[in-house]
Design a protein around this motif. Structure first.
Motif: not given
Length: 236
Positions: A175-180, A208-214, A219-221, A230-231
């Protein structure tokens, strides 16, 4: 050298941490504070006088105001800032009597911290103030990014209409990434805003959380790693 805060609207902390105006006449103290705030993902700049602070305070999300200034009385600067807006303000001073604290708070400071202080204490006070004064941002947000839909009201994630089961922290991170979506979010900011932890060094938890979300998003992208920073949100 005094470095003024770039002009712009306050309330943009979500796009890269808080915009912090440090009002401190001692150059070494100002520089140390700025560097510490920047390490925590905030955009901090300094001025050395009360007059300059009054000119630039509208562009800040938070003001750290040393009451011992070379040109104006710090209490009057605090009172002037408060009379023109609701920008959160922490008064900083070596004056440690009860009367000094009372005068600072009565002048409109949201908090009062006595020098010398620990940086962790300062960060904890900043976080506590911002929790109180910020509106519950994102609470009603539904963010659509291509086939990705993130709904903060229901805390649900969908891709191409298919619901994706995510954990609480995975949702907060996404959500934080999507917001910005056009902004690189630093690891430090992720730790502060998702894990409410400004002190621990960012480690494998985020990865670990980023890998799980991907994996869950298919898709890893979807989440792009910006090495050393960061990300940011990507595309499928």
């Amino acid at each position: 050298m005094n470095r003024p805060l770039p002009q712009g609207k306050a309330g943009t902390a979500q796009r890269g941490g808080l915009r912090v105006l440090v009002v401190e006449s001692e150059p070494r103290a100002a520089e140390a504070l700025i560097q510490g705030l920047r390490r925590h993902g905030h955009r901090a700049e300094s001025v050395a006088t009360g007059a300059r602070a009054l000119q630039l305070q509208h562009g800040a999300d938070l003001v750290l105001l040393d009451l011992d200034l070379p040109d104006l009385d710090g209490i009057e600067v605090c009172r002037s800032i408060r009379s023109t807006g609701e920008t959160p303000l922490i008064a900083v001073s070596a004056r440690d009597s009860e009367l000094d604290r009372v005068l600072g708070l009565q002048a409109g400071a949201d908090d009062y911290i006595v020098k010398p202080y620990g940086f962790r204490e300062l960060m904890a006070r900043i976080e506590a103030i911002m929790r109180r004064v910020r509106p519950p941002r994102l609470a009603e947000q539904v963010i659509q990014h291509g086939p990705l839909r993130v709904d903060a009201r229901t805390r649900q994630v969908h891709v191409n209409g298919r619901r994706i089961d995510v954990t609480r922290k995975e949702f907060d991170l996404l959500h934080l990434l999507c917001f910005q979506p056009e902004t690189v979010v630093s690891r430090r900011q992720l730790m502060a805003q998702v894990w409410d932890d400004s002190w621990s060094p960012p480690g494998r938890t985020i990865d670990t959380h980023v890998s799980s979300l991907r994996s869950k998003l298919g898709a890893s992208t979807w989440i792009i790693t910006v090495r050393g920073v960061g990300f940011r949100l990507g595309h499928p």
